[in-house]
Design a protein around this motif. Structure first.
Motif, mmCIF file in Angstrom:
data_model
loop_
_atom_site.group_PDB
_atom_site.id
_atom_site.type_symbol
_atom_site.label_atom_id
_atom_site.label_comp_id
_atom_site.label_asym_id
_atom_site.label_seq_id
_atom_site.Cartn_x
_atom_site.Cartn_y
_atom_site.Cartn_z
ATOM 1 N N PHE A 1 0.838 -1.206 0.000
ATOM 2 C CA PHE A 1 0.000 0.000 0.000
ATOM 3 C C PHE A 1 0.869 1.251 0.000
ATOM 4 C CE2 PHE A 1 -3.738 -2.531 1.306
ATOM 5 C CZ PHE A 1 -4.705 -1.914 0.542
ATOM 6 N N SER A 2 1.910 1.256 0.833
ATOM 7 C CA SER A 2 2.808 2.404 0.907
ATOM 8 C C SER A 2 3.479 2.661 -0.437
ATOM 9 C CB SER A 2 3.854 2.170 1.994
ATOM 10 O OG SER A 2 4.829 3.197 1.981
ATOM 11 N N LEU B 1 2.916 16.285 -14.350
ATOM 12 C CA LEU B 1 2.864 17.743 -14.192
ATOM 13 C C LEU B 1 4.149 18.383 -14.697
ATOM 14 C CD1 LEU B 1 1.374 20.248 -13.008
ATOM 15 C CD2 LEU B 1 2.584 19.808 -10.869
ATOM 16 N N LEU B 2 5.283 17.788 -14.354
ATOM 17 C CA LEU B 2 6.573 18.377 -14.730
ATOM 18 C C LEU B 2 6.949 18.128 -16.184
ATOM 19 C CD1 LEU B 2 8.704 17.593 -11.536
ATOM 20 C CD2 LEU B 2 7.305 19.594 -12.054
ATOM 21 N N LYS C 1 4.054 5.505 -5.607
ATOM 22 C CA LYS C 1 4.156 5.285 -7.053
ATOM 23 C C LYS C 1 3.126 6.136 -7.793
ATOM 24 C CE LYS C 1 3.825 1.643 -10.558
ATOM 25 N NZ LYS C 1 3.528 0.193 -10.790
ATOM 26 N N ALA C 2 1.896 6.183 -7.248
ATOM 27 C CA ALA C 2 0.840 6.988 -7.868
ATOM 28 C C ALA C 2 1.200 8.469 -7.830
ATOM 29 C CB ALA C 2 -0.482 6.734 -7.151
ATOM 30 N N LYS C 3 1.730 8.919 -6.685
ATOM 31 C CA LYS C 3 2.111 10.338 -6.578
ATOM 32 C C LYS C 3 3.269 10.661 -7.529
ATOM 33 C CE LYS C 3 4.322 12.229 -3.013
ATOM 34 N NZ LYS C 3 5.285 13.204 -3.582
ATOM 35 N N SER C 4 4.181 9.728 -7.673
ATOM 36 C CA SER C 4 5.316 9.935 -8.574
ATOM 37 C C SER C 4 4.854 10.104 -10.016
ATOM 38 C CB SER C 4 6.281 8.752 -8.460
ATOM 39 O OG SER C 4 7.351 8.892 -9.378
ATOM 40 N N ARG D 1 -4.127 7.356 -7.911
ATOM 41 C CA ARG D 1 -3.506 8.270 -8.880
ATOM 42 C C ARG D 1 -4.468 9.376 -9.287
ATOM 43 N NH1 ARG D 1 -2.879 5.840 -14.603
ATOM 44 N NH2 ARG D 1 -5.095 6.358 -14.466
ATOM 45 N N ASN D 2 -5.731 9.021 -9.570
ATOM 46 C CA ASN D 2 -6.707 10.027 -9.986
ATOM 47 C C ASN D 2 -7.039 10.986 -8.843
ATOM 48 O OD1 ASN D 2 -6.765 8.855 -12.498
ATOM 49 N ND2 ASN D 2 -8.630 7.680 -12.125
ATOM 50 N N PHE D 3 -7.123 10.439 -7.624
ATOM 51 C CA PHE D 3 -7.358 11.301 -6.460
ATOM 52 C C PHE D 3 -6.230 12.322 -6.312
ATOM 53 C CE2 PHE D 3 -5.255 11.360 -2.255
ATOM 54 C CZ PHE D 3 -5.926 12.434 -1.696
ATOM 55 N N MET D 4 -4.997 11.871 -6.431
ATOM 56 C CA MET D 4 -3.848 12.765 -6.254
ATOM 57 C C MET D 4 -3.768 13.796 -7.382
ATOM 58 S SD MET D 4 -0.921 10.199 -4.823
ATOM 59 C CE MET D 4 -1.194 9.285 -3.305
ATOM 60 N N ALA D 5 -4.109 13.393 -8.593
ATOM 61 C CA ALA D 5 -4.109 14.337 -9.709
ATOM 62 C C ALA D 5 -5.104 15.468 -9.446
ATOM 63 C CB ALA D 5 -4.448 13.610 -11.009
#
Length: 330
Positions: free
Chosen positions: A226-227, A241-242, A232-235, A299-303
């Motif tokens: 999970f961690s 974005l970058l 990985k999703a945030k990365s 991933r979608n939540f963080m985006a």
């Protein structure tokens, strides 16, 4: 209304002291929470009288600005803001923006202290509603008179009272729970869990870490998965974005993609995990690939959290927002 107007004290819920979930909560934060709780009673009274000014689809809420709390508690507004963040991290309140300047504060009830917990305030469980039998002053049993004991935690309370009255606990009535011996494998799993949880606490809030432990069923392997999946999703969101030259060297990108600075990421992660648990483990539709679903959901939540942070904190034109939506769409 009499119970409110005649109150000359500010009660503090003893679960804030006893429950390990709130062990890192400062005393100042507890006092602020008590102010919020008392104000909620006023909102609840208005609701009962037919005035729905302080009630919406989410329940009863209050308006309580940091400036107002600052004057009452004689602290700086910045200090109040820090204390309020502590309460949010512990799940005791949730704050929703309402208009340009106002915030709705929803005050939650503290979680009940688990029965097996060593209480910091052991007398908090005494039931003072039961009358204590009067004993003559010259009675030999006066010294050993005991306060009523709450049955939910009677073992621990009996031990405490025995120590204070110099009584001995009968040998055939041992009050010490028997803890089964753990295997070496279980011990190593617990040690590994403690190690990864310590690292996670440096980044995530305590409620998030608690949710992760439940989702992982106290398994080191699952907790690590999970961690790793979260980071990985945030990365991937950060990389996307970058990939745009406008955001590559923009300081705003760092603030938007870090848990330490983006509260939408830090606070929203707990809600995301709760929704994942509901969909994956309690949903009516069976998820074929749970690992993939969890990754995509995070991933979608963080985006969305990164995008909203940039919109809320920086002056973007309508075209900028459209480009940002396209950029952070997967």
């Amino acid at each position: 209304m009499k119970s409110l107007t005649s109150r000359a004290f500010l009660p503090i819920n003893t679960d804030l002291f006893n429950n390990p979930k709130y062990q890192e909560l400062s005393c100042d934060a507890m006092v602020l929470y008590s102010l919020y709780s008392q104000r909620k009673e006023v909102s609840a009274f208005h609701s009962q009288t037919g005035d729905d000014t302080f009630t919406d689809s989410e329940g009863i809420f209050i308006y309580f600005s940091n400036d107002e709390a600052s004057k009452i508690l004689r602290m700086s507004v910045r200090k109040i803001s820090t204390l309020r963040s502590q309460l949010i991290d512990c799940g005791l309140i949730s704050v929703v923006r309402h208009g340009l300047k106002n915030f709705k504060i929803y005050v939650n009830t503290p979680e009940t202290t688990p029965a097996e917990t060593d209480l910091v305030l052991p007398w908090a469980n005494f039931d003072f509603e039961k009358p204590i039998k009067s004993v003559p002053a010259n009675s030999a049993s006066t010294k050993s008179q005991k306060l009523p004991i709450n049955q939910s935690n009677n073992n621990q309370t009996k031990l405490l009272l025995s120590r204070e009255s110099n009584e001995s606990v009968p040998q055939n009535q041992s009050n010490t729970p028997v803890t089964p011996k753990k295997s070496e494998k279980d011990g190593l799993n617990d040690l590994s869990l403690d190690s990864i949880i310590t690292r996670l606490k440096d980044t995530f809030s305590l409620p998030v870490v608690s949710r992760l432990k439940v989702l992982a069923n106290n398994s080191y392997t699952k907790l690590k998965w999970f961690s790793d999946t979260i980071f990985k999703a945030k990365s991937q969101v950060t990389k996307k974005l970058l990939s745009d030259a406008r955001w590559l060297y923009n300081p705003a990108s760092q603030g938007a993609t870090r848990f330490e600075s983006n509260d939408l990421l830090k606070r929203g992660l707990e809600s995301a995990l709760l929704q994942i648990a509901e969909i994956v483990y309690k949903g009516k539709e069976k998820i074929q690939n749970k690992a993939k679903f969890i990754y995509v959901y995070l991933r979608n939540f963080m985006a969305n959290a990164v995008k909203q942070y940039l919109i809320d904190n920086y002056e973007l034109t309508e075209d900028d927002e459209i480009e940002l939506n396209v950029l952070l769409s997967f």
